[in-house]
Design a protein around this motif. Structure first.
Motif, mmCIF file in Angstrom:
data_model
loop_
_atom_site.group_PDB
_atom_site.id
_atom_site.type_symbol
_atom_site.label_atom_id
_atom_site.label_comp_id
_atom_site.label_asym_id
_atom_site.label_seq_id
_atom_site.Cartn_x
_atom_site.Cartn_y
_atom_site.Cartn_z
ATOM 1 N N TRP A 654 0.936 -1.159 0.226
ATOM 2 C CA TRP A 654 -0.097 -0.044 0.105
ATOM 3 C C TRP A 654 0.820 1.059 0.228
ATOM 4 C CZ3 TRP A 654 -1.225 4.458 2.339
ATOM 5 C CH2 TRP A 654 -2.519 5.063 1.854
ATOM 6 N N LEU A 655 1.721 1.400 0.659
ATOM 7 C CA LEU A 655 2.894 2.431 0.827
ATOM 8 C C LEU A 655 3.494 2.803 -0.417
ATOM 9 C CD1 LEU A 655 4.299 2.416 4.516
ATOM 10 C CD2 LEU A 655 2.800 4.226 3.667
ATOM 11 N N ARG A 656 4.001 1.525 -0.954
ATOM 12 C CA ARG A 656 4.594 1.730 -2.262
ATOM 13 C C ARG A 656 3.931 2.500 -3.311
ATOM 14 N NH1 ARG A 656 8.802 -3.191 -3.423
ATOM 15 N NH2 ARG A 656 9.281 -1.673 -5.168
ATOM 16 N N SER A 657 2.501 2.266 -3.243
ATOM 17 C CA SER A 657 1.664 2.664 -4.267
ATOM 18 C C SER A 657 1.073 4.163 -4.167
ATOM 19 C CB SER A 657 0.751 1.494 -4.793
ATOM 20 O OG SER A 657 0.020 1.405 -3.759
ATOM 21 N N HIS A 658 0.958 4.328 -2.615
ATOM 22 C CA HIS A 658 0.119 5.715 -2.432
ATOM 23 C C HIS A 658 1.116 6.537 -1.628
ATOM 24 C CE1 HIS A 658 -3.222 2.507 -2.738
ATOM 25 N NE2 HIS A 658 -3.973 3.500 -2.939
ATOM 26 N N TYR A 659 2.223 6.163 -1.217
ATOM 27 C CA TYR A 659 2.951 7.460 -0.574
ATOM 28 C C TYR A 659 3.346 8.469 -1.458
ATOM 29 C CZ TYR A 659 6.815 9.862 1.592
ATOM 30 O OH TYR A 659 7.823 10.696 2.199
ATOM 31 N N ASP A 660 3.156 9.748 -1.207
ATOM 32 C CA ASP A 660 3.394 10.691 -2.308
ATOM 33 C C ASP A 660 4.193 12.149 -1.465
ATOM 34 O OD1 ASP A 660 1.390 11.566 -0.513
ATOM 35 O OD2 ASP A 660 0.231 12.233 -2.176
ATOM 36 N N GLY A 661 4.910 11.617 -0.719
ATOM 37 C CA GLY A 661 5.655 12.757 0.164
ATOM 38 C C GLY A 661 5.311 13.080 1.436
ATOM 39 N N GLY A 662 6.117 13.572 2.186
ATOM 40 C CA GLY A 662 5.914 14.024 3.673
ATOM 41 C C GLY A 662 6.531 13.101 4.578
ATOM 42 N N LEU A 663 6.667 13.499 6.058
ATOM 43 C CA LEU A 663 7.408 12.914 6.965
ATOM 44 C C LEU A 663 6.358 11.751 7.535
ATOM 45 C CD1 LEU A 663 8.830 15.758 9.345
ATOM 46 C CD2 LEU A 663 10.053 14.366 7.668
ATOM 47 N N VAL A 664 7.335 10.594 7.795
ATOM 48 C CA VAL A 664 6.411 9.574 8.300
ATOM 49 C C VAL A 664 6.817 9.288 9.507
ATOM 50 C CG1 VAL A 664 6.127 6.946 7.856
ATOM 51 C CG2 VAL A 664 6.233 8.585 5.920
ATOM 52 N N LEU A 665 5.930 8.988 10.642
ATOM 53 C CA LEU A 665 6.064 8.713 11.946
ATOM 54 C C LEU A 665 6.409 7.050 12.075
ATOM 55 C CD1 LEU A 665 7.138 9.632 14.664
ATOM 56 C CD2 LEU A 665 4.566 9.650 15.226
ATOM 57 N N MET A 666 7.185 6.433 12.292
ATOM 58 C CA MET A 666 7.645 5.058 12.262
ATOM 59 C C MET A 666 8.338 4.440 13.176
ATOM 60 S SD MET A 666 8.384 2.437 9.232
ATOM 61 C CE MET A 666 7.370 3.071 7.986
ATOM 62 N N GLU A 667 8.273 3.706 14.191
ATOM 63 C CA GLU A 667 9.304 3.064 15.205
ATOM 64 C C GLU A 667 9.953 1.978 13.965
ATOM 65 O OE1 GLU A 667 10.092 0.557 19.377
ATOM 66 O OE2 GLU A 667 7.981 0.644 18.435
ATOM 67 N N ASN A 668 11.259 2.013 14.268
ATOM 68 C CA ASN A 668 12.126 1.294 13.350
ATOM 69 C C ASN A 668 12.097 -0.112 14.307
ATOM 70 O OD1 ASN A 668 14.270 1.004 11.244
ATOM 71 N ND2 ASN A 668 15.213 0.010 13.132
ATOM 72 N N HIS A 669 12.340 -0.312 15.197
ATOM 73 C CA HIS A 669 12.608 -1.431 15.914
ATOM 74 C C HIS A 669 11.185 -2.443 15.717
ATOM 75 C CE1 HIS A 669 13.774 -4.611 18.685
ATOM 76 N NE2 HIS A 669 12.653 -4.660 19.581
#
Length: 751
Positions: A654-669
């Motif tokens: 979903w992200l690969r097809s819909h992300y279009d810029g901007g900051l993303v909040l995501m824990e890496n671990h």
């Protein structure tokens, strides 16, 4: 030549020097006895450990040889030789006797037409020290012009140093050589006369010392780094790649390169280069040093040692190399070839000086490593094991060279390789301790002095332990915790080791677990052959100073057993835990030890038996085929990486097809797969390593400029993002839920 006192300006040599003096027997017994007595007296007075090696006919010089040998049984060695005493063969016989029957650090060769002045020997030793020379040529001042000295040093130094032919009269009085020039495999070996023809290949530092007959202080007149092997006919030397010192080693290296490339292409086609979740994590760490909301070296973190990530920096910026995994795989591939090459050298060094045995051992060790399917898989990935193996192999080989030659260059390389190992994985810290023990033991046994012991430990330890000290200091600087690397938020053993692990507190179970892991990673035959090789090697070589370095490879077995026993490392095998494999790759660190000690057994096969090569080849093939599949690949496909990859697949797509810029909040671990596979630019992801951005973003995502929020919501596995935001009204007020499944959610900022 009349004896003279030590010249002024030259300090006495230390008591820890040792020298073997090799010279032909004089035809007159009075001259012979007088010369030997003077040598023995001078060397004893100077505090030098010494041996006098005299080459001559049995019973020659009317009984003087036998009389001297019986009078000084521990200091004089006679070498029977029926040929002329001034022949190259006689001098070769003396050199080989000095190498095989003594452990003296330096050799002094006296020409057949020269008379030795005993007082000159301490001078030669002192000059060698001060000039840091590999060889010192003592020449009578009266016999040479300045131009002749320069010619000899630049074009025919080795013709004078070694017995390749009859030296011209007055060529030199003495030749003082470090033992390694005649003994090291790279320099031709010393067990047979033939290798002396090619001794000294490589750069050799030679100092010429004119010996004044008038008692004046001799001064080194010329220092040269002469390259042996120069063609005296003025022809051009072939480059090293066209004329390798060991053609078989060159073939082994090329075979390793070919196997490495083929294996990597195979796993690229199979899509398993990034099967381990940790593979993506290593790439993410390296990329964030350059591409992050807060780029810089602080992105290296404090859990995994930094060397693999630092080495990836020149490649990690390229998207194709990054997302394919090749940015890390290329480092593993180079390390694989280096490891195979050093395995050949270690095993060859253990096999002694016979060329056939050395090559048989080297090829066997290299093949057992190179053809192991688990190593071939791991070298195709960005995992860090292969870089560690390369550092271990380099460290042990050069330590073994130092044990045999005493050369500080070899000890320097060994300490540098140990430093790199400590900055690659924590197993390198154990290696540093084992190497230090070997250095201390060899120093005590060979030089028998606390001063030399202290010097060697400092010389080795300052570099070898610098990485550990630096990493601990880094943890304090970045995280304000000296032990963050061990007990930090993402480093606690409790995160990975279950409290009910059967290994904890059960030494027998821990040993069984690691033994089963070795069987999965190496097969059954290789560890058994390696264990037999250890026993035979220990029985034949015991704790000889020249032979102890390979024992350092064995330290990882008790280390991992202890780690399992204390609950510091998780390692699962079906035979003990049921289910699948987990961290079985930890057993691969024993592959190098198993290979070189098994190869030592092969080297004991009589080389003249016609069936020996075929039998050795069949044994190698059978041993490799006995490895039960690629356990290191089966593990990630069965455990976390495969499961989490399937769970995260929906959000990734979903992200690969819909992300279009901007900051993303995501824990890496725990979300490394989403961060890597979604192809969201890392410079747009605010995560727990984003200094001074992460905590404000968790408190007020909209106020911090966050456009997207990814949260893992699986029951019992909720990430920190979801735990911080799920009960806040601002989450649904400022953001819209755009993707949801049973394990994760994605929110987007309302316009």
């Amino acid at each position: 030549m009349p004896s003279q006192e030590h010249p002024p300006g030259l300090n006495p040599v230390g008591k820890d020097d040792s020298v073997a003096v090799v010279f032909p027997a004089r035809p007159r017994p009075d001259d012979l006895e007088h010369g030997v007595e003077a040598l023995l007296a001078t060397l004893a007075e100077a505090g030098l450990e010494h041996r006098i090696v005299i080459v001559g006919r049995p019973g020659g010089a009317p009984g003087a040889l036998d009389a001297l040998a019986s009078r000084y049984p521990d200091r004089v060695i006679t070498v029977p030789h029926n040929g002329p005493p001034d022949s190259p063969e006689a001098e070769r016989a003396g050199i080989l006797a000095a190498l095989e029957r003594t452990d003296m650090r330096r050799l002094v060769l006296v020409g057949p037409g020269d008379r030795i002045d005993a007082a000159d020997l301490p001078v030669l030793l002192r000059v060698q020290r001060e000039e840091r020379a590999d060889a010192v040529v003592g020449t009578p001042e009266r016999t040479r012009s300045r131009s002749r000295r320069a010619t000899v040093l630049t074009w025919a130094a080795w013709e004078r140093l070694l017995p390749r032919g009859r030296a011209s009269s007055g060529a030199c009085s003495y030749r003082l050589l470090d033992r390694w020039l005649l003994e090291e495999p790279e320099h031709g070996g010393a067990a047979r006369p033939a290798p002396l023809e090619t001794a000294g290949r490589g750069d050799v530092r030679i100092v010429e010392l004119p010996l004044s007959p008038h008692g004046r202080t001799p001064v080194p007149r010329a220092v040269s780094r002469a390259r042996a092997g120069l063609r005296l006919d003025g022809g051009r030397r072939r480059p090293a790649w066209r004329m390798p010192r060991d053609p078989l080693l060159a073939v082994v290296t090329l075979a390793g390169v070919a196997l490495s490339i083929i294996a990597c292409l195979y796993h690229l086609e199979l899509g398993t280069v990034l099967a381990y979740k940790d593979s993506g994590s290593h790439l993410l760490i390296a990329r964030r040093v350059l591409d992050s909301p807060t780029p810089g070296l602080a992105q290296l973190g404090g859990v995994w040692p930094p060397l693999p990530h630092v080495l990836s920096l020149p490649l990690i910026w390229h998207d194709a190399l990054f997302y394919s995994g090749l940015a890390g795989s290329l480092i593993s591939m180079v390390s694989y070839v280096v490891t195979v090459r050093y395995a050949y050298l270690i095993a060859a060094g253990m096999a002694g000086t016979d060329r056939t045995r050395r090559r048989a051992a080297g090829v066997t060790a290299a093949a057992l490593l190179a053809l192991n399917p688990n190593l071939l898989y791991l070298q195709s990935t960005p995992m860090t094991e292969l870089l560690l193996f390369a550092c271990i192999a380099a460290a042990v080989h050069h330590l073994a060279q130092w044990c045999r030659t005493g050369r500080y260059t070899q000890l320097s390389i060994a300490s540098a390789a140990t430093l790199l190992a400590t900055l690659t994985r924590y197993e390198g810290w154990v290696l540093a301790v084992a190497m230090t023990v070997v250095v201390g033991y060899v120093s005590l046994r060979r030089w028998r002095g606390l001063a030399r012991l202290e010097a060697h430990l400092i010389f080795f330890g300052v570099v070898a332990f610098a990485g550990i000290a630096g990493w601990v200091a880094w943890a304090w600087l970045i995280f304000d915790d000296w032990l963050y690397w061990h007990s930090g938020e993402y480093a606690k053993p409790a995160l990975w080791v279950a409290s009910g692990d059967p290994n904890i507190g059960a030494a027998g179970v821990a040993l069984s677990t690691y033994a089963y892991a070795m069987a999965h990673a190496l097969g059954t035959l290789t560890p058994l052959a390696g264990a037999a090789g250890v026993l035979v090697y220990a029985w034949r070589r015991r704790l000889q100073v020249e032979a102890v370095a390979p024992y350092a490879l064995l330290v990882f077995l008790p280390f991992f057993v202890l780690a399992l026993y204390l609950g510091q490392r998780p390692l699962h095998v079906p035979e003990v835990h049921g289910g699948g494999l987990y961290n079985v790759r930890f057993a691969l660190v024993m592959a190098l030890a198993a290979a070189v000690f098994a190869a030592y057994l092969v080297s004991l096969i009589p080389p003249r038996r016609r069936w020996a090569p075929a039998a050795a080849a069949c044994a190698m093939i059978g041993t490799v085929l006995a490895v039960p599949g690629t356990a290191t690949l089966a593990e990630p496909l069965h455990w976390d990486a495969g499961h989490e990859g399937r769970v995260a697949a929906g959000a990734v797509a979903w992200l690969r097809s819909h992300y279009d810029g901007g900051l993303v909040l995501m824990e890496n671990h725990g979300n490394e797969i989403v961060a890597f596979d979604s192809r969201v630019p890392l410079g747009r992801i605010v995560y727990e390593g984003s200094f001074r951005l992460w905590r404000p973003a968790l408190k007020d995502p909209a106020g911090s400029g966050i456009q997207w929020i990814y949260a893992r919501t699986a029951p019992g596995k909720e990430d920190r993002t979801w735990r911080a935001l799920r009960d806040r009204a601002s989450l649904t007020h400022d953001f819209t839920l755009v993707y949801r499944d049973a394990a994760q959610r994605i929110y987007r900022r309302r316009v």
